[in-house]
Motif scaffolding. Structure first.
Motif, PDB file in Angstrom:
ATOM      1  N   THR A   1       0.514  -1.373  -0.022  1.00 53.36           N
ATOM      2  CA  THR A   1       0.137  -0.180  -0.155  1.00 53.36           C
ATOM      3  C   THR A   1       0.945   1.265  -0.281  1.00 53.36           C
ATOM      4  O   THR A   1       0.772   2.245  -1.214  1.00 53.36           O
ATOM      5  CB  THR A   1      -0.668  -0.287   1.332  1.00 53.36           C
ATOM      6  OG1 THR A   1      -1.756  -1.153   1.419  1.00 53.36           O
ATOM      7  CG2 THR A   1      -1.640   1.326   1.210  1.00 53.36           C
ATOM      8  N   GLU A   2       2.379   0.742   0.570  1.00 53.99           N
ATOM      9  CA  GLU A   2       3.364   1.999   0.509  1.00 53.99           C
ATOM     10  C   GLU A   2       3.789   2.404  -0.639  1.00 53.99           C
ATOM     11  O   GLU A   2       3.849   4.184  -0.553  1.00 53.99           O
ATOM     12  CB  GLU A   2       3.866   2.176   1.195  1.00 53.99           C
ATOM     13  CG  GLU A   2       5.019   3.171   1.542  1.00 53.99           C
ATOM     14  CD  GLU A   2       6.406   3.030   2.619  1.00 53.99           C
ATOM     15  OE1 GLU A   2       6.536   4.428   3.094  1.00 53.99           O
ATOM     16  OE2 GLU A   2       6.736   2.339   2.842  1.00 53.99           O
ATOM     17  N   LYS A   3       3.737   1.193  -1.531  1.00 56.98           N
ATOM     18  CA  LYS A   3       4.385   1.508  -2.583  1.00 56.98           C
ATOM     19  C   LYS A   3       3.682   1.989  -3.430  1.00 56.98           C
ATOM     20  O   LYS A   3       2.933   3.353  -4.335  1.00 56.98           O
ATOM     21  CB  LYS A   3       4.779   0.270  -3.476  1.00 56.98           C
ATOM     22  CG  LYS A   3       5.427   0.447  -4.974  1.00 56.98           C
ATOM     23  CD  LYS A   3       5.526  -1.169  -5.341  1.00 56.98           C
ATOM     24  CE  LYS A   3       6.145  -1.376  -5.939  1.00 56.98           C
ATOM     25  NZ  LYS A   3       6.118  -0.044  -7.453  1.00 56.98           N
ATOM     26  N   MET A   4       2.017   1.916  -3.252  1.00 62.48           N
ATOM     27  CA  MET A   4       1.129   2.625  -4.678  1.00 62.48           C
ATOM     28  C   MET A   4       0.593   4.231  -3.779  1.00 62.48           C
ATOM     29  O   MET A   4       0.373   4.362  -4.806  1.00 62.48           O
ATOM     30  CB  MET A   4      -0.696   1.831  -4.212  1.00 62.48           C
ATOM     31  CG  MET A   4      -1.465   2.010  -4.432  1.00 62.48           C
ATOM     32  SD  MET A   4      -2.754   3.327  -4.015  1.00 62.48           S
ATOM     33  CE  MET A   4      -2.921   2.978  -2.190  1.00 62.48           C
ATOM     34  N   LEU A   5       0.097   4.266  -2.902  1.00 62.72           N
ATOM     35  CA  LEU A   5       0.627   5.656  -2.281  1.00 62.72           C
ATOM     36  C   LEU A   5       1.744   6.197  -2.643  1.00 62.72           C
ATOM     37  O   LEU A   5       1.726   7.299  -3.783  1.00 62.72           O
ATOM     38  CB  LEU A   5       0.316   6.163  -0.977  1.00 62.72           C
ATOM     39  CG  LEU A   5      -0.400   5.188   0.068  1.00 62.72           C
ATOM     40  CD1 LEU A   5      -0.560   5.277   1.667  1.00 62.72           C
ATOM     41  CD2 LEU A   5      -1.459   5.835   0.069  1.00 62.72           C
ATOM     42  N   ILE A   6       2.813   6.105  -2.830  1.00 62.74           N
ATOM     43  CA  ILE A   6       4.449   6.240  -3.669  1.00 62.74           C
ATOM     44  C   ILE A   6       4.043   6.955  -4.352  1.00 62.74           C
ATOM     45  O   ILE A   6       4.396   7.951  -5.573  1.00 62.74           O
ATOM     46  CB  ILE A   6       5.399   5.557  -2.956  1.00 62.74           C
ATOM     47  CG1 ILE A   6       5.791   6.374  -1.677  1.00 62.74           C
ATOM     48  CG2 ILE A   6       6.344   6.644  -4.233  1.00 62.74           C
ATOM     49  CD1 ILE A   6       6.740   5.500  -1.084  1.00 62.74           C
ATOM     50  N   ASP A   7       3.597   5.501  -5.732  1.00 62.02           N
ATOM     51  CA  ASP A   7       4.129   5.682  -7.385  1.00 62.02           C
ATOM     52  C   ASP A   7       2.567   6.623  -7.859  1.00 62.02           C
ATOM     53  O   ASP A   7       2.869   7.056  -8.200  1.00 62.02           O
ATOM     54  CB  ASP A   7       3.111   4.117  -7.671  1.00 62.02           C
ATOM     55  CG  ASP A   7       4.972   2.518  -7.383  1.00 62.02           C
ATOM     56  OD1 ASP A   7       5.524   4.143  -6.660  1.00 62.02           O
ATOM     57  OD2 ASP A   7       4.386   2.129  -7.734  1.00 62.02           O
ATOM     58  N   GLY A   8       1.548   6.603  -6.535  1.00 56.23           N
ATOM     59  CA  GLY A   8      -0.024   7.299  -7.354  1.00 56.23           C
ATOM     60  C   GLY A   8       0.414   9.203  -6.812  1.00 56.23           C
ATOM     61  O   GLY A   8      -0.343   9.872  -7.016  1.00 56.23           O
ATOM     62  N   GLY A   9       1.413   9.054  -5.946  1.00 54.80           N
ATOM     63  CA  GLY A   9       2.096  10.426  -5.243  1.00 54.80           C
ATOM     64  C   GLY A   9       1.060  11.388  -4.791  1.00 54.80           C
ATOM     65  O   GLY A   9       0.892  12.351  -4.523  1.00 54.80           O
ATOM     66  N   TYR A  10       0.493  10.195  -4.093  1.00 55.31           N
ATOM     67  CA  TYR A  10      -0.101  10.693  -2.535  1.00 55.31           C
ATOM     68  C   TYR A  10       0.779  11.411  -1.949  1.00 55.31           C
ATOM     69  O   TYR A  10       2.191  11.063  -1.012  1.00 55.31           O
ATOM     70  CB  TYR A  10      -0.668   9.880  -1.883  1.00 55.31           C
ATOM     71  CG  TYR A  10      -2.307   8.914  -3.184  1.00 55.31           C
ATOM     72  CD1 TYR A  10      -3.433   9.870  -3.417  1.00 55.31           C
ATOM     73  CD2 TYR A  10      -1.836   8.155  -4.048  1.00 55.31           C
ATOM     74  CE1 TYR A  10      -4.345   9.442  -3.700  1.00 55.31           C
ATOM     75  CE2 TYR A  10      -2.973   7.214  -4.542  1.00 55.31           C
ATOM     76  CZ  TYR A  10      -3.775   8.048  -4.751  1.00 55.31           C
ATOM     77  OH  TYR A  10      -5.042   7.670  -5.688  1.00 55.31           O
ATOM     78  N   LYS A  11      -0.121  12.333  -0.620  1.00 53.28           N
ATOM     79  CA  LYS A  11       0.827  12.859   0.842  1.00 53.28           C
ATOM     80  C   LYS A  11       0.802  11.238   1.398  1.00 53.28           C
ATOM     81  O   LYS A  11       1.469  11.589   2.534  1.00 53.28           O
ATOM     82  CB  LYS A  11       0.569  14.345   1.074  1.00 53.28           C
ATOM     83  CG  LYS A  11       0.602  15.023   0.321  1.00 53.28           C
ATOM     84  CD  LYS A  11       0.682  16.367   0.288  1.00 53.28           C
ATOM     85  CE  LYS A  11      -1.006  16.751   0.207  1.00 53.28           C
ATOM     86  NZ  LYS A  11      -1.888  17.673   0.492  1.00 53.28           N
ATOM     87  N   SER A  12      -0.838  11.466   1.420  1.00 47.80           N
ATOM     88  CA  SER A  12      -0.561  10.020   2.606  1.00 47.80           C
ATOM     89  C   SER A  12       0.837   8.959   3.053  1.00 47.80           C
ATOM     90  O   SER A  12       0.742   8.643   1.876  1.00 47.80           O
ATOM     91  CB  SER A  12      -1.612   9.946   2.818  1.00 47.80           C
ATOM     92  OG  SER A  12      -2.864  10.427   2.277  1.00 47.80           O
ATOM     93  N   PHE A  13       0.494   8.178   4.165  1.00 50.33           N
ATOM     94  CA  PHE A  13       2.022   6.930   4.208  1.00 50.33           C
ATOM     95  C   PHE A  13       0.744   6.667   5.500  1.00 50.33           C
ATOM     96  O   PHE A  13       0.152   6.878   6.561  1.00 50.33           O
ATOM     97  CB  PHE A  13       3.179   7.729   4.871  1.00 50.33           C
ATOM     98  CG  PHE A  13       2.718   8.986   5.403  1.00 50.33           C
ATOM     99  CD1 PHE A  13       3.224   8.514   6.969  1.00 50.33           C
ATOM    100  CD2 PHE A  13       2.448   9.480   5.885  1.00 50.33           C
ATOM    101  CE1 PHE A  13       3.453   9.316   7.694  1.00 50.33           C
ATOM    102  CE2 PHE A  13       2.643  10.959   6.513  1.00 50.33           C
ATOM    103  CZ  PHE A  13       2.891  10.461   7.902  1.00 50.33           C
ATOM    104  N   PRO A  14       1.410   5.653   5.214  1.00 50.60           N
ATOM    105  CA  PRO A  14       0.879   4.723   6.785  1.00 50.60           C
ATOM    106  C   PRO A  14       1.837   4.233   7.610  1.00 50.60           C
ATOM    107  O   PRO A  14       3.190   5.380   7.205  1.00 50.60           O
ATOM    108  CB  PRO A  14       1.489   2.932   5.721  1.00 50.60           C
ATOM    109  CG  PRO A  14       2.221   3.198   5.271  1.00 50.60           C
ATOM    110  CD  PRO A  14       2.203   4.768   4.725  1.00 50.60           C
ATOM    111  N   ILE A  15       1.973   4.610   9.117  1.00 47.75           N
ATOM    112  CA  ILE A  15       2.948   4.720   9.954  1.00 47.75           C
ATOM    113  C   ILE A  15       2.961   3.300  11.431  1.00 47.75           C
ATOM    114  O   ILE A  15       3.810   3.205  11.429  1.00 47.75           O
ATOM    115  CB  ILE A  15       1.817   6.025  10.683  1.00 47.75           C
ATOM    116  CG1 ILE A  15       0.865   5.403  11.411  1.00 47.75           C
ATOM    117  CG2 ILE A  15       2.538   6.742  10.690  1.00 47.75           C
ATOM    118  CD1 ILE A  15      -0.162   7.057  12.410  1.00 47.75           C
TER     119      ILE A  15
END
Length: 109
Positions: free
Chosen positions: A36-50
């Motif tokens: 999911t973190e990879k998907m968020l980074i690849d999608g250009g999102y600011k959100s992230f898992p903590i």
């Protein structure tokens, strides 16, 4: 004959199965958080898992991404490699002590 008996105590044998299940659940949660973190980074999102806490994955989701990610993250966390049903849920809050089913409830509370 003086040998040792390594059979588990029958009153505690349920724990052995539970430990394996909890360990596998934690491993799957961590693996899916990485995906999911990879998907968020690849999608250009600011959100992230903590953090992963037991069987929960905690994410920081920015308000301008909320509507999209509240649906996308649970779908990404599903484990489709298994032949057993695994479900995901979602709750929102400003911190770990708050839990609401919807963003509207959070904003009202």
């Amino acid at each position: 004959l003086g040998g040792k008996n390594f059979l588990p105590d029958k009153s505690k044998s349920y724990k052995a199965v539970n430990y394996v299940n909890q360990g596998n659940s934690a491993d799957f949660t961590k693996l899916k958080m990485l995906n999911t973190e990879k998907m968020l980074i690849d999608g250009g999102y600011k959100s992230f898992p903590i953090i992963a806490v037991h069987d929960e994955a905690i994410f920081v989701v920015y308000m301008d991404e909320f509507d999209e990610l509240i649906e996308l993250i649970p779908k990404t966390m599903l484990i489709d490699e298994l032949f057993i049903p695994i479900t995901t849920g979602k709750e929102v809050g400003r911190n770990f002590g708050e839990r609401y089913e919807t963003l509207e409830e959070l904003l009202e509370g």
